[in-house]
Design a protein around this motif. Structure first.
Motif, PDB file in Angstrom:
ATOM      1  N   LEU A 276       0.829  -1.203   0.000  1.00  0.00           N
ATOM      2  CA  LEU A 276       0.000   0.000   0.000  1.00  0.00           C
ATOM      3  C   LEU A 276       0.865   1.256   0.000  1.00  0.00           C
ATOM      4  N   LEU A 277       1.962   1.231   0.761  1.00  0.00           N
ATOM      5  CA  LEU A 277       2.889   2.366   0.749  1.00  0.00           C
ATOM      6  C   LEU A 277       3.506   2.551  -0.631  1.00  0.00           C
ATOM      7  N   GLN A 278       3.927   1.453  -1.221  1.00  0.00           N
ATOM      8  CA  GLN A 278       4.530   1.534  -2.552  1.00  0.00           C
ATOM      9  C   GLN A 278       3.544   2.083  -3.573  1.00  0.00           C
ATOM     10  N   PRO A 286       6.773   9.440  -7.965  1.00  0.00           N
ATOM     11  CA  PRO A 286       7.247   8.218  -8.617  1.00  0.00           C
ATOM     12  C   PRO A 286       8.750   7.976  -8.465  1.00  0.00           C
ATOM     13  N   GLN A 287       9.546   9.050  -8.421  1.00  0.00           N
ATOM     14  CA  GLN A 287      10.992   8.886  -8.384  1.00  0.00           C
ATOM     15  C   GLN A 287      11.545   8.747  -6.976  1.00  0.00           C
ATOM     16  N   TYR A 288      10.800   9.195  -5.981  1.00  0.00           N
ATOM     17  CA  TYR A 288      11.352   9.263  -4.633  1.00  0.00           C
ATOM     18  C   TYR A 288      10.519   8.489  -3.603  1.00  0.00           C
ATOM     19  N   TRP A 289       9.710   7.553  -4.055  1.00  0.00           N
ATOM     20  CA  TRP A 289       8.849   6.861  -3.091  1.00  0.00           C
ATOM     21  C   TRP A 289       9.662   6.030  -2.097  1.00  0.00           C
TER      22      TRP A 289
END
Length: 323
Positions: A276-278, A286-289
């Protein structure tokens, strides 16, 4: 109550467990648009449970658990492509093949320190990754194994584009193997695993066959990881080098850190929270999750899992010290 009665009491299912699994199996019908995500969560939860068998219950740290996950994925995909498309038969074959690989690989972790085991397990996964890359005539190499077509589950339920059949299939396998693992860790065999985890030398002194116990649980964990990999290949119809990558082993370790080790439901909870976090963070950044996931892990370590869920207790000790 004697120790035998206490052990039997722990094996009994609690009411909330029946509610939990009932809700889990209803979710694909309630949230049909999220069926693919539910399927993925079920698969990575099973993978996390397999690692918890050796990490949480036996105290063996592994950085290469993806070796068995990927081996199961390729085995089931190759079996479906060249032998038989039946998913249940392919699943059994993948479990057996992964168990055989785990039995052989268990020899490498019986000696040495934790650091040695980290390197050995990582090396096993890297060897299989390079082997899958070189044998491109068999595995497809960097392009992945394509053209995998799965038959209906039990000859009745076709895999659909919405992922509902895949979700129920993966959750059914998760539940069956969860029951087996729950029975295993709550038996006298599981008690010896915890003794080995807590103090291996003392376990040897009281007569526990440490070497054979480690070999058996490592083989079982490999079989369960292979089942998770097989489910991924069967429900996606594809197997690539990604299933053997280091990221796969690292992610499952993060799930256990989030959910907790030495508790089977911790692997399931960690898989749910991680996915869920992802999904949420990658939609926002999108680049720093991974940065935000790392920040949450730092807070988890500094504050503690129980206190993180209860913010009103964060400053309890400090306030008590001030008084």
């Amino acid at each position: 109550m004697d120790s035998r009665d206490a052990l039997l009491a722990r094996t009994r299912w609690r009411p909330w467990e029946f509610v939990f699994w009932a809700v889990v199996f209803v979710l694909p019908a309630l949230l049909p648009s999220k069926a693919l995500m539910i399927n993925e969560i079920a698969i990575i939860a099973l993978f996390a449970l397999s690692l918890d068998l050796i990490l949480g219950y036996t105290g063996i740290v592994s950085l290469g658990h993806a070796a068995f996950f990927g081996f199961g994925a390729y085995t089931s995909a190759l079996f479906a492509k060249h032998v038989m498309p039946d998913p249940t038969v392919g699943l059994v074959v993948a479990i057996a093949a992964s168990a055989a690989l785990g039995a052989v690989a268990s020899i490498t972790i019986l000696r040495g320190s934790d650091l040695t085991r980290l390197m050995v397990t990582l090396g096993t996964a890297l060897l299989l990754l390079e082997l899958a890359n070189k044998l491109d005539w068999l595995t497809g190499g960097a392009d992945g194994l394509q053209g995998v077509v799965m038959g209906p589950v039990l000859g009745l339920f076709e895999f659909d584009l919405y992922g509902r059949t895949a979700a129920w299939y993966s959750m059914a396998v998760l539940l069956v193997l969860f029951v087996v693992m729950r029975r295993l860790v709550q038996s006298s065999f599981g008690a010896t695993l915890k003794a080995i985890r807590d103090n291996r030398l003392r376990a040897m002194a009281i007569g526990i066959p440490v070497v054979s116990r480690i070999a058996v649980i490592y083989t079982v964990a490999a079989a369960v990881a292979g089942a998770a990999g097989a489910l991924l290949a069967q429900t996606t119809g594809f197997a690539s080098l990604d299933v053997l990558a280091f990221d796969r082993s690292a992610d499952v370790l993060l799930m256990l850190v989030i959910g907790g080790v030495g508790w089977l439901y911790g692997g399931i909870a960690g898989a749910i929270v991680f996915k869920l976090l992802q999904d949420t963070l990658s939609a926002v950044t999108p680049q720093y999750w991974m940065f935000w996931v790392g920040l949450i892990l730092v807070l988890l370590v500094l504050v503690g899992r129980d206190r993180l869920l209860k913010p009103w207790t964060w400053f309890g000790k400090r306030a008590g010290a001030a008084r």
